[in-house]
Design a protein around this motif. Structure first.
Motif, PDB file in Angstrom:
ATOM      1  N   VAL A 115     -44.480  -1.718  29.700  1.00 56.37           N
ATOM      2  CA  VAL A 115     -43.804  -1.254  30.916  1.00 56.37           C
ATOM      3  C   VAL A 115     -44.473   0.007  31.449  1.00 56.37           C
ATOM      4  O   VAL A 115     -44.700   0.152  32.657  1.00 56.37           O
ATOM      5  CB  VAL A 115     -42.312  -1.005  30.631  1.00 56.37           C
ATOM      6  CG1 VAL A 115     -41.639  -0.316  31.816  1.00 56.37           C
ATOM      7  CG2 VAL A 115     -41.596  -2.313  30.315  1.00 56.37           C
ATOM      8  N   SER A 116     -44.815   0.930  30.550  1.00 55.13           N
ATOM      9  CA  SER A 116     -45.447   2.178  30.961  1.00 55.13           C
ATOM     10  C   SER A 116     -46.813   1.927  31.592  1.00 55.13           C
ATOM     11  O   SER A 116     -47.147   2.507  32.640  1.00 55.13           O
ATOM     12  CB  SER A 116     -45.580   3.103  29.758  1.00 55.13           C
ATOM     13  OG  SER A 116     -46.215   4.310  30.112  1.00 55.13           O
ATOM     14  N   GLN A 117     -47.612   1.061  30.971  1.00 57.03           N
ATOM     15  CA  GLN A 117     -48.934   0.758  31.527  1.00 57.03           C
ATOM     16  C   GLN A 117     -48.820   0.081  32.890  1.00 57.03           C
ATOM     17  O   GLN A 117     -49.561   0.415  33.825  1.00 57.03           O
ATOM     18  CB  GLN A 117     -49.700  -0.146  30.551  1.00 57.03           C
ATOM     19  CG  GLN A 117     -50.104   0.521  29.253  1.00 57.03           C
ATOM     20  CD  GLN A 117     -51.143   1.609  29.444  1.00 57.03           C
ATOM     21  OE1 GLN A 117     -52.080   1.457  30.226  1.00 57.03           O
ATOM     22  NE2 GLN A 117     -50.982   2.711  28.748  1.00 57.03           N
ATOM     23  N   ALA A 250     -56.459  -5.233  30.184  1.00 55.38           N
ATOM     24  CA  ALA A 250     -56.142  -4.965  31.585  1.00 55.38           C
ATOM     25  C   ALA A 250     -55.480  -6.179  32.228  1.00 55.38           C
ATOM     26  O   ALA A 250     -54.545  -6.045  33.033  1.00 55.38           O
ATOM     27  CB  ALA A 250     -57.399  -4.568  32.347  1.00 55.38           C
ATOM     28  N   SER A 251     -55.947  -7.377  31.870  1.00 53.65           N
ATOM     29  CA  SER A 251     -55.339  -8.595  32.433  1.00 53.65           C
ATOM     30  C   SER A 251     -53.924  -8.782  31.915  1.00 53.65           C
ATOM     31  O   SER A 251     -53.046  -9.267  32.638  1.00 53.65           O
ATOM     32  CB  SER A 251     -56.199  -9.820  32.103  1.00 53.65           C
ATOM     33  OG  SER A 251     -56.143 -10.141  30.717  1.00 53.65           O
ATOM     34  N   TRP A 252     -53.662  -8.393  30.666  1.00 58.55           N
ATOM     35  CA  TRP A 252     -52.303  -8.481  30.118  1.00 58.55           C
ATOM     36  C   TRP A 252     -51.358  -7.568  30.891  1.00 58.55           C
ATOM     37  O   TRP A 252     -50.244  -7.956  31.231  1.00 58.55           O
ATOM     38  CB  TRP A 252     -52.301  -8.093  28.649  1.00 58.55           C
ATOM     39  CG  TRP A 252     -52.847  -9.127  27.732  1.00 58.55           C
ATOM     40  CD1 TRP A 252     -53.304 -10.367  28.058  1.00 58.55           C
ATOM     41  CD2 TRP A 252     -53.008  -9.004  26.316  1.00 58.55           C
ATOM     42  NE1 TRP A 252     -53.742 -11.032  26.945  1.00 58.55           N
ATOM     43  CE2 TRP A 252     -53.571 -10.222  25.861  1.00 58.55           C
ATOM     44  CE3 TRP A 252     -52.756  -7.993  25.404  1.00 58.55           C
ATOM     45  CZ2 TRP A 252     -53.864 -10.445  24.522  1.00 58.55           C
ATOM     46  CZ3 TRP A 252     -53.046  -8.212  24.059  1.00 58.55           C
ATOM     47  CH2 TRP A 252     -53.591  -9.429  23.622  1.00 58.55           C
ATOM     48  N   VAL A 253     -51.804  -6.353  31.144  1.00 59.15           N
ATOM     49  CA  VAL A 253     -50.958  -5.398  31.872  1.00 59.15           C
ATOM     50  C   VAL A 253     -50.703  -5.901  33.287  1.00 59.15           C
ATOM     51  O   VAL A 253     -49.573  -5.828  33.802  1.00 59.15           O
ATOM     52  CB  VAL A 253     -51.603  -3.999  31.891  1.00 59.15           C
ATOM     53  CG1 VAL A 253     -50.828  -3.059  32.809  1.00 59.15           C
ATOM     54  CG2 VAL A 253     -51.668  -3.423  30.476  1.00 59.15           C
ATOM     55  N   ALA A 254     -51.745  -6.428  33.933  1.00 54.49           N
ATOM     56  CA  ALA A 254     -51.578  -6.949  35.286  1.00 54.49           C
ATOM     57  C   ALA A 254     -50.605  -8.128  35.290  1.00 54.49           C
ATOM     58  O   ALA A 254     -49.756  -8.247  36.189  1.00 54.49           O
ATOM     59  CB  ALA A 254     -52.931  -7.372  35.858  1.00 54.49           C
ATOM     60  N   GLY A 255     -50.716  -9.005  34.285  1.00 57.77           N
ATOM     61  CA  GLY A 255     -49.791 -10.126  34.181  1.00 57.77           C
ATOM     62  C   GLY A 255     -48.353  -9.664  33.948  1.00 57.77           C
ATOM     63  O   GLY A 255     -47.419 -10.215  34.529  1.00 57.77           O
ATOM     64  N   ALA A 257     -47.100  -6.819  34.913  1.00 56.92           N
ATOM     65  CA  ALA A 257     -46.636  -6.222  36.167  1.00 56.92           C
ATOM     66  C   ALA A 257     -46.217  -7.298  37.164  1.00 56.92           C
ATOM     67  O   ALA A 257     -45.228  -7.134  37.904  1.00 56.92           O
ATOM     68  CB  ALA A 257     -47.733  -5.346  36.767  1.00 56.92           C
ATOM     69  N   ARG A 258     -46.948  -8.412  37.210  1.00 53.16           N
ATOM     70  CA  ARG A 258     -46.625  -9.498  38.140  1.00 53.16           C
ATOM     71  C   ARG A 258     -45.276 -10.149  37.787  1.00 53.16           C
ATOM     72  O   ARG A 258     -44.481 -10.470  38.656  1.00 53.16           O
ATOM     73  CB  ARG A 258     -47.712 -10.562  38.127  1.00 53.16           C
ATOM     74  CG  ARG A 258     -48.947 -10.208  38.920  1.00 53.16           C
ATOM     75  CD  ARG A 258     -49.805 -11.420  39.205  1.00 53.16           C
ATOM     76  NE  ARG A 258     -50.170 -12.122  37.980  1.00 53.16           N
ATOM     77  CZ  ARG A 258     -51.241 -11.843  37.238  1.00 53.16           C
ATOM     78  NH1 ARG A 258     -52.051 -10.856  37.627  1.00 53.16           N
ATOM     79  NH2 ARG A 258     -51.512 -12.524  36.145  1.00 53.16           N
ATOM     80  N   HIS A 259     -45.052 -10.366  36.494  1.00 52.23           N
ATOM     81  CA  HIS A 259     -43.882 -11.124  36.055  1.00 52.23           C
ATOM     82  C   HIS A 259     -42.643 -10.264  35.820  1.00 52.23           C
ATOM     83  O   HIS A 259     -41.519 -10.729  35.973  1.00 52.23           O
ATOM     84  CB  HIS A 259     -44.218 -11.900  34.786  1.00 52.23           C
ATOM     85  CG  HIS A 259     -45.201 -13.006  35.002  1.00 52.23           C
ATOM     86  ND1 HIS A 259     -44.883 -14.169  35.663  1.00 52.23           N
ATOM     87  CD2 HIS A 259     -46.509 -13.111  34.662  1.00 52.23           C
ATOM     88  CE1 HIS A 259     -45.954 -14.959  35.723  1.00 52.23           C
ATOM     89  NE2 HIS A 259     -46.943 -14.349  35.122  1.00 52.23           N
ATOM     90  N   PHE A 260     -42.860  -8.998  35.424  1.00 58.08           N
ATOM     91  CA  PHE A 260     -41.708  -8.153  35.059  1.00 58.08           C
ATOM     92  C   PHE A 260     -41.631  -6.864  35.870  1.00 58.08           C
ATOM     93  O   PHE A 260     -40.693  -6.089  35.706  1.00 58.08           O
ATOM     94  CB  PHE A 260     -41.753  -7.787  33.565  1.00 58.08           C
ATOM     95  CG  PHE A 260     -41.801  -8.993  32.670  1.00 58.08           C
ATOM     96  CD1 PHE A 260     -40.669  -9.761  32.460  1.00 58.08           C
ATOM     97  CD2 PHE A 260     -42.976  -9.353  32.029  1.00 58.08           C
ATOM     98  CE1 PHE A 260     -40.706 -10.864  31.635  1.00 58.08           C
ATOM     99  CE2 PHE A 260     -43.027 -10.454  31.188  1.00 58.08           C
ATOM    100  CZ  PHE A 260     -41.881 -11.219  31.002  1.00 58.08           C
ATOM    101  N   GLY A 261     -42.657  -6.614  36.689  1.00 58.62           N
ATOM    102  CA  GLY A 261     -42.685  -5.361  37.423  1.00 58.62           C
ATOM    103  C   GLY A 261     -41.719  -5.325  38.601  1.00 58.62           C
ATOM    104  O   GLY A 261     -41.135  -6.309  38.991  1.00 58.62           O
TER     105      GLY A 261
END
Length: 261
Positions: A115-117, A250-255, A257-261
């Motif tokens: 969440v922080s990232q 980086a792709s994990w964080v972006a994913g 953010a897309r799904h839970f951000g």
């Protein structure tokens, strides 16, 4: 009392069970816990002003994560003090609360850093996806060592060492914040970065090893656990600098953010 063979060969004897009174280990456990507290207080203490000024501000789940991990340190302290005061029966009953609390930590740690990232993706101050390898490694080592410690609860000497070692695996967030305060420029060399990040873990393991070696009380379970922990931390350091991991994290964080951000 240690056996005669252990006293005559303090550096080479590896015990699988303690041949000495369990009371003889209690003060040492309190000392190790004290060193861990010093590192945590120093690191988070000097970093706290920066934490309060973060922009964007840290998500609420990060505050909850910090509270949960702080309660763990308090519970661990209570457990050590109960043993020092010879309240072993209460220590055992409280142990199952710690086991359940550790499961909560195993969930909250990874979720909080994701969440922080994700919250810092657009130029926030703590955006560093490769660091996921260190955070995930800490939680995994903590849970494995804790599970081993619980499994060895009928072997007090091994149990005590692995339970302390499990919390040693979480030492670097505090100690590394202190080294970052002294040396703000993060090292670019793998060996130096390992020391910069994990020196507190190494210090505690060295203290535990040196004292047990001196007293002829080295435990096979501790040596295996400590060696595995250091190997895992060095592996995480190598991974942190590895290009494919940087892209994957980086792709994990972006994913996320897309799904839970």
């Amino acid at each position: 009392m240690a056996t005669a063979s252990a006293l005559s060969q303090p550096g080479t004897t590896l015990h699988t069970r303690g041949t000495w009174s369990a009371r003889d280990d209690r003060t040492a456990s309190a000392v190790y816990l004290g060193v861990l507290w010093v590192g945590m207080i120093a690191g988070f203490g000097v970093d706290f002003p920066r934490y309060l000024r973060e922009n964007p501000a840290a998500p609420m789940i990060v505050h909850i994560h910090g509270a949960i991990y702080s309660v763990w340190m308090l519970l661990l302290t209570v457990q050590v003090l109960l043993v020092v005061r010879d309240r072993v029966a209460l220590h055992r009953r409280l142990g199952w609360l710690l086991a359940g609390w550790a499961c909560l930590m195993g969930v909250m740690g990874p979720v909080a850093i994701m969440v922080s990232q994700a919250a810092n993706m657009r130029g926030g101050p703590v955006y560093d996806p490769p660091f996921l390898c260190v955070a995930f490694n800490n939680v995994l080592c903590f849970l494995i060592l804790l599970a081993c410690g619980i499994a060895l609860r009928k072997n007090p000497a091994a149990h005590r060492r692995l339970m302390i070692l499990s919390s040693v695996s979480l030492a670097d967030p505090g100690f590394a914040r202190f080294s970052g305060w002294i040396w703000p420029q993060e090292p670019a060399s793998i060996p130096v970065w390992f020391v910069y990040t994990f020196y507190g873990n190494v210090l505690l393991i060295a203290l535990m090893t040196a004292w047990d070696w001196y007293r002829g009380r080295l435990m096979r379970q501790f040596v295996i656990g400590a060696s595995a922990l250091l190997a895992a931390e060095f592996t995480a350091t190598v991974l942190y600098f590895w290009g494919p991991w940087r892209a994957l994290s980086a792709s994990w964080v972006a994913g996320w953010a897309r799904h839970f951000g």
